[in-house]
Design a protein around this motif. Structure first.
Motif, PDB file in Angstrom:
ATOM      1  N   ALA A  37    -118.191  56.475 137.441  1.00 20.75           N
ATOM      2  CA  ALA A  37    -117.272  56.275 136.310  1.00 20.75           C
ATOM      3  C   ALA A  37    -115.856  56.677 136.702  1.00 20.75           C
ATOM      4  O   ALA A  37    -115.631  57.746 137.271  1.00 20.75           O
ATOM      5  N   GLY A  38    -114.921  55.800 136.420  1.00 20.35           N
ATOM      6  CA  GLY A  38    -113.524  56.070 136.723  1.00 20.35           C
ATOM      7  C   GLY A  38    -113.157  55.966 138.191  1.00 20.35           C
ATOM      8  O   GLY A  38    -112.053  56.353 138.582  1.00 20.35           O
ATOM      9  N   GLN A  39    -114.047  55.418 139.022  1.00 22.31           N
ATOM     10  CA  GLN A  39    -113.819  55.357 140.473  1.00 22.31           C
ATOM     11  C   GLN A  39    -113.483  53.947 140.958  1.00 22.31           C
ATOM     12  O   GLN A  39    -113.719  53.608 142.111  1.00 22.31           O
ATOM     13  N   GLN A  40    -112.901  53.141 140.100  1.00 24.58           N
ATOM     14  CA  GLN A  40    -112.582  51.758 140.479  1.00 24.58           C
ATOM     15  C   GLN A  40    -111.682  51.683 141.708  1.00 24.58           C
ATOM     16  O   GLN A  40    -111.910  50.847 142.586  1.00 24.58           O
ATOM     17  N   VAL A  41    -110.676  52.534 141.766  1.00 25.81           N
ATOM     18  CA  VAL A  41    -109.746  52.499 142.901  1.00 25.81           C
ATOM     19  C   VAL A  41    -110.477  52.842 144.195  1.00 25.81           C
ATOM     20  O   VAL A  41    -110.290  52.177 145.222  1.00 25.81           O
ATOM     21  N   GLU A  42    -111.351  53.853 144.159  1.00 22.93           N
ATOM     22  CA  GLU A  42    -112.110  54.241 145.352  1.00 22.93           C
ATOM     23  C   GLU A  42    -113.046  53.119 145.793  1.00 22.93           C
ATOM     24  O   GLU A  42    -113.210  52.864 146.981  1.00 22.93           O
ATOM     25  N   VAL A  43    -113.667  52.447 144.829  1.00 24.44           N
ATOM     26  CA  VAL A  43    -114.563  51.334 145.162  1.00 24.44           C
ATOM     27  C   VAL A  43    -113.765  50.197 145.798  1.00 24.44           C
ATOM     28  O   VAL A  43    -114.184  49.631 146.812  1.00 24.44           O
ATOM     29  N   THR A  89    -124.029  46.764 142.975  1.00 19.65           N
ATOM     30  CA  THR A  89    -124.007  48.133 142.475  1.00 19.65           C
ATOM     31  C   THR A  89    -123.191  48.992 143.423  1.00 19.65           C
ATOM     32  O   THR A  89    -122.789  48.531 144.496  1.00 19.65           O
ATOM     33  N   CYS A  90    -122.953  50.212 143.038  1.00 20.89           N
ATOM     34  CA  CYS A  90    -122.321  51.188 143.912  1.00 20.89           C
ATOM     35  C   CYS A  90    -122.760  52.576 143.472  1.00 20.89           C
ATOM     36  O   CYS A  90    -123.097  52.788 142.312  1.00 20.89           O
ATOM     37  N   TYR A  91    -122.792  53.485 144.439  1.00 20.45           N
ATOM     38  CA  TYR A  91    -123.285  54.827 144.173  1.00 20.45           C
ATOM     39  C   TYR A  91    -122.845  55.758 145.288  1.00 20.45           C
ATOM     40  O   TYR A  91    -122.332  55.322 146.313  1.00 20.45           O
ATOM     41  N   VAL A  92    -123.073  57.038 145.085  1.00 26.33           N
ATOM     42  CA  VAL A  92    -122.788  58.052 146.090  1.00 26.33           C
ATOM     43  C   VAL A  92    -124.124  58.435 146.716  1.00 26.33           C
ATOM     44  O   VAL A  92    -125.126  58.618 146.016  1.00 26.33           O
ATOM     45  N   THR A  93    -124.159  58.527 148.049  1.00 21.74           N
ATOM     46  CA  THR A  93    -125.394  58.824 148.760  1.00 21.74           C
ATOM     47  C   THR A  93    -125.140  59.844 149.865  1.00 21.74           C
ATOM     48  O   THR A  93    -124.011  59.974 150.340  1.00 21.74           O
ATOM     49  N   ASP A  94    -126.209  60.525 150.264  1.00 18.41           N
ATOM     50  CA  ASP A  94    -126.058  61.500 151.347  1.00 18.41           C
ATOM     51  C   ASP A  94    -126.405  60.904 152.703  1.00 18.41           C
ATOM     52  O   ASP A  94    -126.269  61.555 153.721  1.00 18.41           O
ATOM     53  N   LYS A  95    -126.855  59.644 152.712  1.00 16.88           N
ATOM     54  CA  LYS A  95    -127.230  59.056 153.992  1.00 16.88           C
ATOM     55  C   LYS A  95    -126.977  57.555 154.008  1.00 16.88           C
ATOM     56  O   LYS A  95    -127.156  56.870 153.009  1.00 16.88           O
TER      57      LYS A  95
END
Length: 107
Positions: A37-43, A89-95
């Motif tokens: 949420a709110g990470q459009q620029v980072e994406v 989709t997009c998400y944060v992952t550790d690997k």
């Protein structure tokens, strides 16, 4: 209203095709992955200037764009149809997931 006006964003990738999404689809991604949420620029930055791109071994039209977000990685998954891509989709992952590394081609 022109069709392009309905897109939340559209950016060019290093692979030579553009990727886009709509505001309504982005809202679904944010609902499923609240950390985005709110990470459009980072994406958009991840799509425009990824540190790594992998191609899915199962679905050759699917690409995984990665950018470091220590201690994690931002992953944006894109489906390419002809010369246009769209965010699945997009998400944060550790690997970083398996797949054929296609960009950069050398390090």
């Amino acid at each position: 209203m022109p069709e392009a006006a309905s897109y939340l964003f559209e950016v060019s990738t290093p692979l030579g095709f553009s990727v886009r999404t709509t505001a309504s689809y982005w809202a679904l991604i944010e609902e499923k992955h609240p950390e985005i949420a709110g990470q459009q620029v980072e994406v958009q930055t991840c799509l425009r200037s990824p540190e790594q791109i992998r191609q899915s071994k199962q679905e050759r039209t699917v690409y995984l764009f990665y950018r470091s977000r220590p201690p994690y990685h931002l992953c944006v998954i894109v489906k390419r149809l002809n010369d246009t891509g769209f965010v699945i989709t997009c998400y944060v992952t550790d690997k970083i997931k398996e797949g054929d590394k296609i960009w950069p081609t050398s390090e």
